[in-house]
Design a protein around this motif. Sequence first.
Motif, PDB file in Angstrom:
ATOM      1  N   VAL A 122      11.239 -10.024   6.452  1.00 12.25           N
ATOM      2  CA  VAL A 122      10.924 -10.939   7.495  1.00 12.25           C
ATOM      3  C   VAL A 122      12.085 -11.433   8.424  1.00 12.25           C
ATOM      4  O   VAL A 122      11.763 -11.424   9.561  1.00 12.25           O
ATOM      5  N   LEU A 123      13.170 -11.709   7.654  1.00 11.61           N
ATOM      6  CA  LEU A 123      14.259 -12.241   8.494  1.00 11.61           C
ATOM      7  C   LEU A 123      14.818 -11.000   9.060  1.00 11.61           C
ATOM      8  O   LEU A 123      15.301 -11.168  10.416  1.00 11.61           O
ATOM      9  N   THR A 124      14.861  -9.877   8.801  1.00 13.76           N
ATOM     10  CA  THR A 124      15.395  -8.761   9.534  1.00 13.76           C
ATOM     11  C   THR A 124      14.554  -8.586  10.571  1.00 13.76           C
ATOM     12  O   THR A 124      15.301  -8.202  11.632  1.00 13.76           O
ATOM     13  N   GLY A 131      14.365  -8.840  16.682  1.00 15.67           N
ATOM     14  CA  GLY A 131      13.683  -9.348  18.058  1.00 15.67           C
ATOM     15  C   GLY A 131      14.443 -10.090  18.876  1.00 15.67           C
ATOM     16  O   GLY A 131      14.441 -10.136  20.208  1.00 15.67           O
ATOM     17  N   ILE A 132      15.397 -11.025  18.101  1.00 13.12           N
ATOM     18  CA  ILE A 132      16.279 -11.985  18.827  1.00 13.12           C
ATOM     19  C   ILE A 132      17.334 -11.162  19.557  1.00 13.12           C
ATOM     20  O   ILE A 132      17.774 -11.084  20.658  1.00 13.12           O
ATOM     21  N   ASP A 133      17.905 -10.261  18.667  1.00  7.76           N
ATOM     22  CA  ASP A 133      18.926  -9.459  19.245  1.00  7.76           C
ATOM     23  C   ASP A 133      18.340  -8.577  20.518  1.00  7.76           C
ATOM     24  O   ASP A 133      19.114  -8.267  21.584  1.00  7.76           O
ATOM     25  N   GLU A 134      17.127  -8.109  20.477  1.00  6.32           N
ATOM     26  CA  GLU A 134      16.426  -7.200  21.559  1.00  6.32           C
ATOM     27  C   GLU A 134      16.176  -8.061  22.891  1.00  6.32           C
ATOM     28  O   GLU A 134      15.853  -7.696  23.785  1.00  6.32           O
ATOM     29  N   GLY A 135      16.276  -9.467  22.545  1.00  3.46           N
ATOM     30  CA  GLY A 135      15.900 -10.339  23.585  1.00  3.46           C
ATOM     31  C   GLY A 135      14.311 -10.645  23.709  1.00  3.46           C
ATOM     32  O   GLY A 135      13.993 -11.252  24.906  1.00  3.46           O
ATOM     33  N   VAL A 136      13.256 -10.223  23.027  1.00  6.65           N
ATOM     34  CA  VAL A 136      12.239 -10.355  23.011  1.00  6.65           C
ATOM     35  C   VAL A 136      11.624 -11.633  22.202  1.00  6.65           C
ATOM     36  O   VAL A 136      10.473 -12.293  22.437  1.00  6.65           O
TER      37      VAL A 136
END
Length: 402
Positions: A114-116, A121-126
Amino acid sequence: MQTWLGGIGLAWLLVQIVLLFVYRHSLVAYWREPVLRYPVLVFESDDWGAGPLEQAQALGALRQILKDHRDQSGRYPVMTLGLILSIADTEAMRAATQSAYIRIALDHVRFESVLTALCAGIDEGVFAPQLHGLEHYWPPAVIAAARTDVQVAGWLKTDGIALSEDLPSRLQSRWIDAASLPSQPLSEAEIYAAVEEEVKVYMQIFGAKPAIAVPTTFIWSDVVERAWAAHGVSCMITPGTRHESRDGQGRPSGDGRVILNGERGQGDVMYLVRNNYFEPKLGHRAEKALDALALQTACGRPTLLETHRFNFLGNPAQSKAALAELDRLLAEARARYSELRFLSTQDIVEAIASQDTSLIIITPRARLHAWLARISQMSRFWKLARFTGLIVPLWILKKWAA
């Protein structure tokens, strides 16, 4: 005759003055509220984090849909995630010899998938993380309720990872003690200690303090605001009002005041307002969200659509349909609004704080259209304006601003 007509004119003018005086605070507040230059769409999604492992797959599916769309500047749609950082470790509690509360945090190896998915998604900006709470409930209240409530006692003995959504709704409020009703307030010391703890855990997991917080079930107090502000929170997401307790029937209770975008609370936290829902499993179709986007755009506001993880979990057919509805909504929104912007709530907060004119309109004449659209949503005022004839000068103002 002239005297008679003059008397009528004076009476009419006095009626308008009285009407404007009675509604002066709301009219001024709507004028002061920031006006956005473009349509802005944000998805505000809650309850992600410590919980069922199927979230990893759901988050992956959401990432793919969000990355299939871009606005005219090339930005992906953003789904903010109101994060729950821990939940009752029911496995450990069943094995324990005492009935003390034991939690398991999001950075535990059990939640690795889940954390991965969250971090990807945070790193991708979504995805954009927001603090929802260390838990989605006040643990001492849950423990106390379990002594007399079979449902709650069973929840604490869940085989596997528990879902906070399975608790009685009154207990899903974190910042009150709702073990019994009406709820009781928490002490200032309890609130400050709990905020300090949850911010510490958030930093441990994500490497920075949370900038935005979302109170669970939108029940919170001035003390909660001050505590969050003292630990770095600069913005709170609201439903446009505030509730501080639950009454004898478990219903949220508050003073009914209206909260607008850009207003400031305790510790100078800025408020942003979620102004509609997108819950496909509850029957909310893309058309409902598009209607909200049209209204909020006319009012010069960002459209913050509230949605929850339950839409994308559970029944596979329903979850797939919810994802398809999200995809359809994004496609339709892009088709209807060539200037649509996909921003995060943090982007909006920063633009309001700095009065960034690339997004915020500051000239009075250009702001008039949004103001008139806003006050037209004040049902009683607008009916009285039509009845008394105040609508005429308002119509003239609208034409002048065109």
